[in-house]
Design a protein around this motif. Sequence first.
Motif, PDB file in Angstrom:
ATOM      1  N   LYS A   1      37.157   6.966  40.649  1.00 55.22           N
ATOM      2  CA  LYS A   1      35.783   7.102  41.114  1.00 55.22           C
ATOM      3  C   LYS A   1      34.850   6.159  40.361  1.00 55.22           C
ATOM      4  CE  LYS A   1      32.031  10.484  41.295  1.00 55.22           C
ATOM      5  NZ  LYS A   1      31.637  11.882  40.956  1.00 55.22           N
ATOM      6  N   PHE A   2      34.987   6.101  39.031  1.00 56.31           N
ATOM      7  CA  PHE A   2      34.138   5.224  38.233  1.00 56.31           C
ATOM      8  C   PHE A   2      34.435   3.758  38.527  1.00 56.31           C
ATOM      9  CE2 PHE A   2      33.523   9.047  35.653  1.00 56.31           C
ATOM     10  CZ  PHE A   2      32.160   8.963  35.420  1.00 56.31           C
TER      11      PHE A   2
ATOM     12  N   ALA B   1      42.747  -0.845  42.811  1.00 53.16           N
ATOM     13  CA  ALA B   1      42.429   0.274  41.921  1.00 53.16           C
ATOM     14  C   ALA B   1      43.093   1.563  42.407  1.00 53.16           C
ATOM     15  CB  ALA B   1      40.914   0.460  41.828  1.00 53.16           C
ATOM     16  N   ALA B   2      43.053   1.803  43.727  1.00 53.68           N
ATOM     17  CA  ALA B   2      43.671   3.006  44.279  1.00 53.68           C
ATOM     18  C   ALA B   2      45.179   2.990  44.083  1.00 53.68           C
ATOM     19  CB  ALA B   2      43.334   3.114  45.767  1.00 53.68           C
ATOM     20  N   GLU B   3      45.806   1.802  44.291  1.00 59.92           N
ATOM     21  CA  GLU B   3      47.253   1.693  44.084  1.00 59.92           C
ATOM     22  C   GLU B   3      47.623   1.952  42.628  1.00 59.92           C
ATOM     23  OE1 GLU B   3      48.186  -2.176  45.501  1.00 59.92           O
ATOM     24  OE2 GLU B   3      48.098  -1.627  47.631  1.00 59.92           O
ATOM     25  N   LYS B   4      46.819   1.391  41.708  1.00 63.80           N
ATOM     26  CA  LYS B   4      47.094   1.580  40.278  1.00 63.80           C
ATOM     27  C   LYS B   4      47.011   3.045  39.892  1.00 63.80           C
ATOM     28  CE  LYS B   4      43.965   0.805  37.145  1.00 63.80           C
ATOM     29  NZ  LYS B   4      42.995   0.159  36.215  1.00 63.80           N
ATOM     30  N   ARG B   5      45.973   3.737  40.370  1.00 62.50           N
ATOM     31  CA  ARG B   5      45.798   5.144  40.007  1.00 62.50           C
ATOM     32  C   ARG B   5      46.887   6.019  40.625  1.00 62.50           C
ATOM     33  NH1 ARG B   5      43.188   5.091  35.401  1.00 62.50           N
ATOM     34  NH2 ARG B   5      41.515   3.542  35.509  1.00 62.50           N
TER      35      ARG B   5
ATOM     36  N   ALA C   1      35.564  -6.985  47.327  1.00 64.60           N
ATOM     37  CA  ALA C   1      35.336  -5.591  46.939  1.00 64.60           C
ATOM     38  C   ALA C   1      36.408  -4.683  47.533  1.00 64.60           C
ATOM     39  CB  ALA C   1      33.948  -5.137  47.379  1.00 64.60           C
ATOM     40  N   ASN C   2      36.731  -4.885  48.814  1.00 67.02           N
ATOM     41  CA  ASN C   2      37.766  -4.064  49.455  1.00 67.02           C
ATOM     42  C   ASN C   2      39.125  -4.276  48.788  1.00 67.02           C
ATOM     43  OD1 ASN C   2      35.969  -2.968  51.302  1.00 67.02           O
ATOM     44  ND2 ASN C   2      36.284  -4.615  52.786  1.00 67.02           N
TER      45      ASN C   2
ATOM     46  N   GLN D   1      42.228  13.591  36.328  1.00 66.73           N
ATOM     47  CA  GLN D   1      41.827  12.497  35.439  1.00 66.73           C
ATOM     48  C   GLN D   1      41.884  11.153  36.149  1.00 66.73           C
ATOM     49  OE1 GLN D   1      44.412  12.779  32.054  1.00 66.73           O
ATOM     50  NE2 GLN D   1      43.324  14.507  31.142  1.00 66.73           N
ATOM     51  N   GLU D   2      42.978  10.913  36.869  1.00 66.20           N
ATOM     52  CA  GLU D   2      43.137   9.629  37.557  1.00 66.20           C
ATOM     53  C   GLU D   2      42.122   9.479  38.695  1.00 66.20           C
ATOM     54  OE1 GLU D   2      44.912   7.136  36.650  1.00 66.20           O
ATOM     55  OE2 GLU D   2      45.967   8.123  35.019  1.00 66.20           O
ATOM     56  N   LYS D   3      41.841  10.568  39.405  1.00 69.22           N
ATOM     57  CA  LYS D   3      40.839  10.507  40.464  1.00 69.22           C
ATOM     58  C   LYS D   3      39.450  10.223  39.892  1.00 69.22           C
ATOM     59  CE  LYS D   3      43.022  13.384  44.027  1.00 69.22           C
ATOM     60  NZ  LYS D   3      42.936  14.630  44.821  1.00 69.22           N
TER      61      LYS D   3
END
Length: 360
Positions: A49-50, A76-80, A69-70, A43-45
């Motif tokens: 992705k979105f 976003a990656a850290e949050k997920r 953007a980077n 779910q988190e991945k």
Amino acid sequence: MRTITMYLVGLVTLFMVQNMTAQEDLEKKIEILKEQKLNVTSQEKEALKFEIEEIAKQLKNGEITEDEANSLKMKAAEKRALNIEERIAIINNKISLLERNNGEVKELDTLNYKFAFQIGFGDDDGEDAKLFGIRINDNPKRIEPKYDRRTYSDFIMAVGLNNVITEGQSLNDSPYKIGGSRFFEMGWQWRTRVFKNSNFLRFNYGFSFQFNGLKAKDNQYLVSLENGQSELQEFDYELDKSKFRMDNLVFPMHFEFGPSKLKTTDKTMRYSLKNQFRVGLGGYGGFNIGTRQKLKYEIDGDNVKDKLKRSYNTNDLIYGLSAYAGVDGVLLYVKYDLNPIFKNAAVDQRNVSLGLRFDL
């Protein structure tokens, strides 16, 4: 002695059955939690992705720089990743609680429980006493919300003006009243997103009941002739009302276009059409399920109402084109029957409707 032995055997058996049932319930609860753990990462991945796709769109449209953007992708990656860690930790804690307490864990989680009210009367210490209160039971049928729903459904209703277009004539030459002829439609539709990562195009499909009414001009009413045709003729008395109605069951299909708003949470991703403009183009096909005519007039001071239910040589198959456009759930709606109303008519007439449609 034999009786006492039988009772003891019965009690031991009952105790063993209860323990086995409790153990099965515990294993079932733990199995459900372990399945939830497996779903957390996917779910988190999927959510990440979105989010990255949305950031890429902003970069492509020039709304943000590449450095921004980077940075947004990193956040976003850290949050997920943190979401995965904490959500799995929560589930692990629940499993530990269940195992430590043999499944008897009291928690007030409105998503996991169903409620029932219990009302009664009697003495507090009586055998039949029941107190007013709430009983909370574990609900094993609870289903986790789906992260991404591609299909939604709506109740639809439409009303407006109805008339006919006669071959070789304009709408002004119609033998039916413009204001007095109306239609009503109601039904249910499903709306499915066509593309996986975009909600701009949707495919709408469902079923509807159409009620198309026509009020004749110039004191006329509809008559079925022996040659298999139907035509309007002048009535012998002064008509207060002359209304012909066709009832259809149809299956509309439309391709719908328009923007939408993406809303994401840790557990769900939804596209919202609230306050968004949309356009639908398509058609419908179905069956004529009934035709009738209502006449109201007066004879020697007596009011007469005739309700005539006949085929009037109408076509059994209904098919046509339809379109709508509007904002949110209020839409301008038009439909046009490609099939002629009457069989073997000297001049073909086709039903046309214009009104408002409401997606509720």
